[in-house]
Design an enzyme around this catalytic site. Structure first.
Site, PDB file in Angstrom:
ATOM      1  N   HIS A  55      -0.218  25.444  57.987  1.00 59.33           N
ATOM      2  CA  HIS A  55      -0.182  25.250  59.431  1.00 59.33           C
ATOM      3  C   HIS A  55       1.161  25.657  60.026  1.00 59.33           C
ATOM      4  O   HIS A  55       1.220  26.190  61.130  1.00 59.33           O
ATOM      5  CB  HIS A  55      -0.473  23.781  59.766  1.00 59.33           C
ATOM      6  CG  HIS A  55      -0.551  23.511  61.238  1.00 59.33           C
ATOM      7  ND1 HIS A  55      -1.649  23.833  61.995  1.00 59.33           N
ATOM      8  CD2 HIS A  55       0.344  22.956  62.095  1.00 59.33           C
ATOM      9  CE1 HIS A  55      -1.438  23.480  63.251  1.00 59.33           C
ATOM     10  NE2 HIS A  55      -0.240  22.963  63.342  1.00 59.33           N
ATOM     11  N   HIS A 104      -6.053  21.484  67.049  1.00 52.65           N
ATOM     12  CA  HIS A 104      -5.908  20.134  66.489  1.00 52.65           C
ATOM     13  C   HIS A 104      -7.246  19.756  65.878  1.00 52.65           C
ATOM     14  O   HIS A 104      -7.826  18.712  66.165  1.00 52.65           O
ATOM     15  CB  HIS A 104      -5.484  19.133  67.573  1.00 52.65           C
ATOM     16  CG  HIS A 104      -4.275  18.341  67.190  1.00 52.65           C
ATOM     17  ND1 HIS A 104      -4.208  16.975  67.260  1.00 52.65           N
ATOM     18  CD2 HIS A 104      -3.078  18.736  66.709  1.00 52.65           C
ATOM     19  CE1 HIS A 104      -3.013  16.557  66.858  1.00 52.65           C
ATOM     20  NE2 HIS A 104      -2.307  17.616  66.521  1.00 52.65           N
TER      21      HIS A 104
END
Length: 749
Positions: A55, A104
């Protein structure tokens, strides 16, 4: 227990550390040892593990993402590009606009409300860190099958989190998408976008320069929520055999964030910071290493001075915590007192936790003992780079050969009518007002267009009426059929939506949502989609200013459809000239712009009527998209059209339904002799839009389109209280409205 200091680590090389449990590979751990010339301390291992996660480091994707720089179109509009918290674009009159979209996804599946809420909070702080006042948000969402029991758990929580956080911040939610597909069942996509406005001179960057300058952490206290957070959650595949990582999901406080926003903007107005960074993914590990890496020296941090909500947190946990509503600023010594005064005024906790040094290392101390001594670039910017193997999947040819054009088609006007109702009532094409009504779309009073319009639009200057429009789009079905074309179609639709609203497209942000990079088929999809998007941005002249990559979006071995979500931002000189999508006045002429071909691969009709995915997606003609956009913007600016709506999912049938219902007026449609009524209504050929033209402007409009070489066809007139496709069927607006608006509430009741 002995504190694991740098000197202790140097003297105990045999000590085993939990590098695998923290998501590192063995060769990555060995590389850390090589960089440091010793084993890492526990605190250093914590920092590397989160910063080298998929990420944060983009280790599987950056070899492909570099195309966005290599193929970037030349433009004077781009003020800040890829590499900062968000891109910045010049929109004229001394104004700059910053925007970005991020994901998210995994946190929102585990804890829907907080996962989605903190997604909004994080993207807002990214925009704030650039020096801008956030003015609007958008949320492109993907969920599993609409009738699946777990969708009833995830969707309401996500929507409540987005609305609850954004509404409390006082930010209008002006657009986005909601898409249902079984492929997202165990892995929803919750993407969040924010737009911010500033003057050119107000731009701030994330760097720590000037030896002796102080490092100030301000905002909320650091807690045990979000330890590892999105940096860990988003870097592995979901597996039903593993426990849910609820403690890793951050907990948001929008009221604290609102204070942080106003406090930070006042600090900017008084020119009190030399560099600033929000604390999002990887928390303090990211903020300190990135600020130091981008600066001119090193940094010393006293970690035990960090304000805590939980006094039992270890140094490693403090460094990994992704607790929300926090910022890190670099402040000259003479400005520290005033900085702290402003924070106290806004009831925001602020603490000097360190200073910029003349050295080259990031050094972190715990009660006087050195626990971190690392080159900051090795943490922030020099993580692993993987050239993952990729290969066209062996099923791709069969998928493309399964042509949707061969599916049984309606043979009568009555069947055609039935199919129109089926499509407009399907979960993906039905009204999303049950969802969007939970968002405040008009707070602040500057929203000009909002859902369900083609693009959201906000006014950014109340005197000149300068405005910006933003759209987000993506079609995972198209991209599965052909990743290169699918990504270009996502850009084309978003570009077209902005132009349909009357704004000139300027720049792009993207959120690239894909499955596991360890699967060669997924990496092929990613490589092709990235290549397609970079090529299309170059041709359209819209640079990618930044964005996000979200990988490992799959449950077990089942990946989501490859889903590049593309946001396009455009500028409009006067928002009074914007073009809404609703048909506003009987008697106006309906024109179809562009060419309609028999293109049904990945279409809404093939999905709804036949539960089919196969064939090829619509063709892309980027020069035609550019021409169409120019026509739509010019026609809007010069008052030639009163409504415009792009054609995409669901084709003309869907566009007519939405424009008629939005404006409260019907339409009489004449099918041209040269086209089959079914193809006219359900084809999803790209590069098309419908507009309504006042009779007084018909000659001027046709002359403009003819002079520029854009095919236009007059297909009807705004009239009556239904959609009348002459010679085929009539659908009263009341029946259409019931079909269009009842679906989502019934599914989620």
């Amino acid at each position: 227990m002995t504190l694991d200091t740098v000197s202790h680590a140097a003297g105990t090389p045999e000590t085993a550390l939990p590098w695998a449990e923290l998501g590192l590979k063995e060769d990555e751990y060995e590389r850390i040892r090589e960089i440091l010339g010793r084993r890492p301390t526990g605190a250093e291992l914590a920092m590397y593990s989160v910063m080298w996660s998929e990420h944060c480091s983009y280790k599987s994707s950056k070899v492909h993402l570099k195309q966005f720089g290599e193929k970037a179109p030349e433009t004077d509009a781009l003020l800040v590009g890829i590499g900062e918290n968000a891109g910045v674009v010049d929109v004229g009159q001394g104004y700059a606009v910053t925007f970005k979209v991020e994901s998210h996804n995994h946190p929102s599946y585990i804890e829907p409300y907080q996962g989605a809420a903190t997604g909004v909070g994080g993207i807002v702080r990214d925009i704030l860190a650039m020096g801008a006042r956030p003015v609007a948000v958008m949320d492109p969402l993907r969920f599993g099958a609409a009738d699946h029991p777990d969708t009833k758990r995830v969707l309401p929580g996500v929507v409540a989190g987005i609305g609850g956080y954004g509404n409390c911040l006082g930010l209008p939610n002006i657009g986005g998408e909601v898409v249902f597909d079984p492929c997202y069942q165990g892995n929803p996509l919750v993407n969040a976008l924010c737009v911010g406005v500033m003057k050119h001179e107000d731009i701030h960057l994330a760097k720590a320069s000037g030896a002796g300058n102080k490092v100030i952490l301000y905002g909320a206290r650091t807690g045990g929520d979000g330890i590892g957070g999105v940096s860990v959650l988003a870097s592995e595949t979901f597996d039903s055999t593993k426990p849910a990582k609820r403690p890793a999901v951050q907990v948001g406080d929008p009221f604290q964030e609102k204070l942080l926003i106003e406090c930070t903007l006042e600090i900017f107005r008084e020119d009190l910071v030399a560099g600033i960074q929000d604390l999002g993914g990887a928390g303090l590990s990211c903020a300190t290493s990135e600020l130091a890496s981008a600066g001119s020296g090193g940094m010393r941090v006293e970690l035990d001075t960090v304000p805590l909500r939980d006094s039992s947190l270890s140094p490693e946990e403090i460094l990994m915590s992704e607790s929300q509503e926090r910022m890190c600023a670099i402040v000259e010594p003479g400005k520290v007192d005033r900085f702290l005064e402003i924070c106290e005024k806004w009831d925001v906790i602020a603490t000097v936790i360190g200073e910029v040094t003349e050295g080259e290392q990031l050094e972190i101390f715990w009660h006087g003992d050195k626990i971190v001594d690392v080159p900051p670039r090795s943490v922030a910017h020099e993580g692993p780079t993987y050239h993952r193997p990729y290969a066209r999947p062996d099923w791709q040819d069969a998928l493309q050969a399964d042509d949707a054009g061969a599916l049984p088609r309606p043979e009568s006007g009555e069947e055609l009518r039935k199919h129109v109702l089926q499509v407009v009532a399907s979960p993906n094409q039905a009204s999303k007002s049950w969802i969007t009504d939970q968002y405040d779309r008009f707070v602040q009073g500057n929203t000009v267009l909002a859902q369900p319009e083609d693009a959201g639009m906000v006014r950014i200057d109340e005197e000149s009426n300068l405005g910006v429009a933003v759209s987000t789009d993506g079609n995972g079905r198209y991209t599965k059929l052909d990743p290169y074309t699918g990504a270009q179609l996502a850009l084309a639709e978003s570009y077209r939506n902005v132009a349909a609203a009357g704004a000139k497209p300027l720049a792009v942000s993207d959120c690239l949502n894909f499955g596991s990079p360890e699967d060669p088929a997924v990496m092929w999809q990613f490589a092709e989609a990235t290549r397609g998007l970079a090529d299309a941005c170059l041709e359209l002249g819209t640079p990618v200013t930044g964005g996000n990559v979200s990988l490992y979006n799959q449950t077990g071995e089942t990946a989501i459809h490859p889903t590049p979500v593309v946001a396009v931002l455009g500028v409009i000189d006067d928002v009074h000239r914007r073009t809404p999508m609703g048909f506003a006045e009987d008697g106006q002429l309906i024109y179809l712009l562009g060419d309609t071909r028999d293109e049904l691969g990945g279409s809404a009709w093939s999905q709804v009527v036949h539960d089919h995915l196969g064939g090829l997606p619509p063709r892309v003609d980027l020069e035609r998209e550019r021409l169409l956009a120019e026509i739509l913007v010019a026609a809007s600016r010069d008052g030639m059209i009163d409504a415009a709506h792009d054609l995409s999912d669901g084709g003309l049938a869907q566009a007519l339904t939405e424009s008629c219902l939005k404006g409260g007026h019907g339409a009489r449609i004449v099918v041209p002799d040269s086209i089959d009524p079914f193809v006219l209504l359900f084809s999803e050929s790209a590069g098309r839009a419908i507009v309504t033209v006042p009779r007084s402007e018909e000659v001027r409009f046709n002359d403009m389109c003819g002079a520029r070489g854009l095919p236009v066809t007059r297909i009807g007139i705004v009239d009556g209280d239904g959609i009348d496709v002459q010679g085929q069927f009539v659908l009263p607006l009341a029946e259409l409205r019931e079909a269009h608006e009842a679906t989502i509430p019934a599914l989620l009741a």
